[in-house]
Motif scaffolding. Structure first.
Motif, short mmCIF file in Angstrom:
data_model
loop_
_atom_site.label_atom_id
_atom_site.label_comp_id
_atom_site.label_asym_id
_atom_site.label_seq_id
_atom_site.Cartn_x
_atom_site.Cartn_y
_atom_site.Cartn_z
N GLN A 86 0.91 -1.19 -0.01
CA GLN A 86 -0.11 0.12 0.10
C GLN A 86 0.98 1.35 -0.03
O GLN A 86 1.94 1.29 0.30
N TYR A 107 -2.94 0.84 -4.66
CA TYR A 107 -1.87 -0.25 -4.88
C TYR A 107 -0.75 -0.27 -5.47
O TYR A 107 -0.79 0.34 -6.61
N ALA A 210 -7.65 -9.64 4.41
CA ALA A 210 -6.63 -8.97 4.25
C ALA A 210 -6.84 -7.59 5.00
O ALA A 210 -5.83 -7.07 5.78
N GLU A 211 -8.06 -6.99 4.75
CA GLU A 211 -8.07 -5.68 5.53
C GLU A 211 -8.15 -5.65 7.05
O GLU A 211 -7.32 -4.81 7.55
N GLU A 214 -4.41 -6.31 7.96
CA GLU A 214 -3.40 -5.58 7.85
C GLU A 214 -3.46 -4.37 9.00
O GLU A 214 -2.57 -3.66 9.37
N SER A 215 -4.87 -4.23 9.40
CA SER A 215 -5.02 -3.11 10.15
C SER A 215 -4.74 -3.56 11.93
O SER A 215 -4.28 -2.96 12.66
N CYS A 236 0.24 -12.29 14.14
CA CYS A 236 -1.00 -12.62 13.79
C CYS A 236 -1.38 -13.79 14.42
O CYS A 236 -2.51 -14.04 14.86
N MET A 244 -3.25 -12.47 5.61
CA MET A 244 -3.80 -11.28 4.66
C MET A 244 -3.29 -11.72 3.11
O MET A 244 -3.58 -10.94 2.26
N ILE A 247 -0.46 -9.48 0.21
CA ILE A 247 -0.20 -8.09 0.51
C ILE A 247 0.73 -7.79 1.37
O ILE A 247 0.57 -8.51 2.70
N GLY A 250 1.82 -4.57 5.73
CA GLY A 250 1.65 -4.82 7.26
C GLY A 250 3.12 -5.65 7.68
O GLY A 250 3.42 -5.09 8.71
#
Length: 272
Positions: A86, A107, A210-211, A214-215, A236, A244, A247, A250
């Motif tokens: 990102q 992206y 993924a969202e 990543e957060s 994680c 994720m 991507i 993160g």
């Protein structure tokens, strides 16, 4: 430059070649029996952490059990060797001159092979030493603080041979072992310590989202026990965040944060 017929006829001695390999590798291993930061796992988080810790002037080594570094970077998505980062994370790869193509909606797409190689080069040029083919099977724990790792050859592990390992002392250890979070699992199994998680143990990673992954990954990147930090997918797994997929923003940011935590934690270390 020597003519081809000259260098072809030069003496090459197998025992001398073997001697050079043994001498130089043994020297490197001896020089890294005591380090400031031991990073276990040479994936994106581990290599990024190594780069930033090395830049701080801390003696750093990475132990990767495979004969190659890069972790999940190489495969990209379903063996398409491309990864996505990102906008807010691409600076970590720009620093090591990874090239991008701009995709849709913020992206950025990078070549997996280039990314893995340059992450390793970045760590090495920052002063980190990378050892491949070495597994970490245990932790050194002294007076309720992790003080190093216990290593053996992956080939020994795979063959299930009874060969005693050796210890590497470090002020801080970063668990960047990916989905397994193997160091934290070892800690819990052998000490019965309660982790700062909902259950007090390793939560296990959630299904891909993924969202959310990543957060949550930066929040999960932390020192879970004195001297032991989790980063990347290991974080994680410990805290129950989703995976994720391909991507990697993160993961890179997690490695950067782990390096900052390691630098602070190393100052609290007292060798016994």
């Amino acid at each position: 430059m020597l003519a081809p017929e000259k260098w072809i006829s030069m003496k090459v001695d197998e025992s001398e070649i073997a001697g050079e390999i043994i001498k130089h590798f043994s020297r490197d291993l001896l020089e890294n029996l005591e380090v400031d930061v031991a990073i276990v796992g040479g994936g994106p988080a581990g290599l990024t952490a190594a780069r930033y810790v090395g830049r701080l002037g801390l003696k750093t080594c990475v132990f990767e059990r495979n004969l190659h570094i890069g972790g999940g970077i190489w495969g990209g998505g379903i063996l398409f060797p491309r990864i996505v980062v990102q906008e807010h994370a691409k600076r970590l790869l720009e620093e090591i001159n990874v090239k991008f193509e701009k995709g849709e909606r913020g992206y950025y797409v990078a070549d997996s092979v280039e990314t893995a190689c340059k992450c390793a080069i970045g760590a090495i040029e920052a002063g980190a030493k990378i050892f491949v083919g070495l597994s970490v099977e245990d932790l050194l724990i002294r007076e309720k603080r992790v003080g190093g790792v216990v290593i053996n050859w992956k080939a020994v592990e795979a063959a299930k041979m009874h060969v005693d390992p050796i210890g590497i002392e470090s002020k801080v250890v970063i668990d960047a072992t990916g989905h397994e979070a193997s160091l934290v699992r070892t800690l819990v199994e052998k000490t019965k310590v309660k982790l700062p998680t909902r259950s007090g143990g390793v939560e296990g990673e959630g299904p891909m989202w993924a969202e959310k992954g990543e957060s949550e990954i930066l929040k999960s990147t932390r020192e879970v026990y004195p001297g032991l930090i989790v980063a990347g997918m290991a974080a994680c797994t410990v805290f129950g965040s989703p995976r994720m997929g391909p991507i990697f923003g993160g993961m890179l940011l997690s490695g950067e944060k782990a390096a900052r935590i390691a630098a602070k934690s190393s100052k609290r270390f007292k060798r016994h």
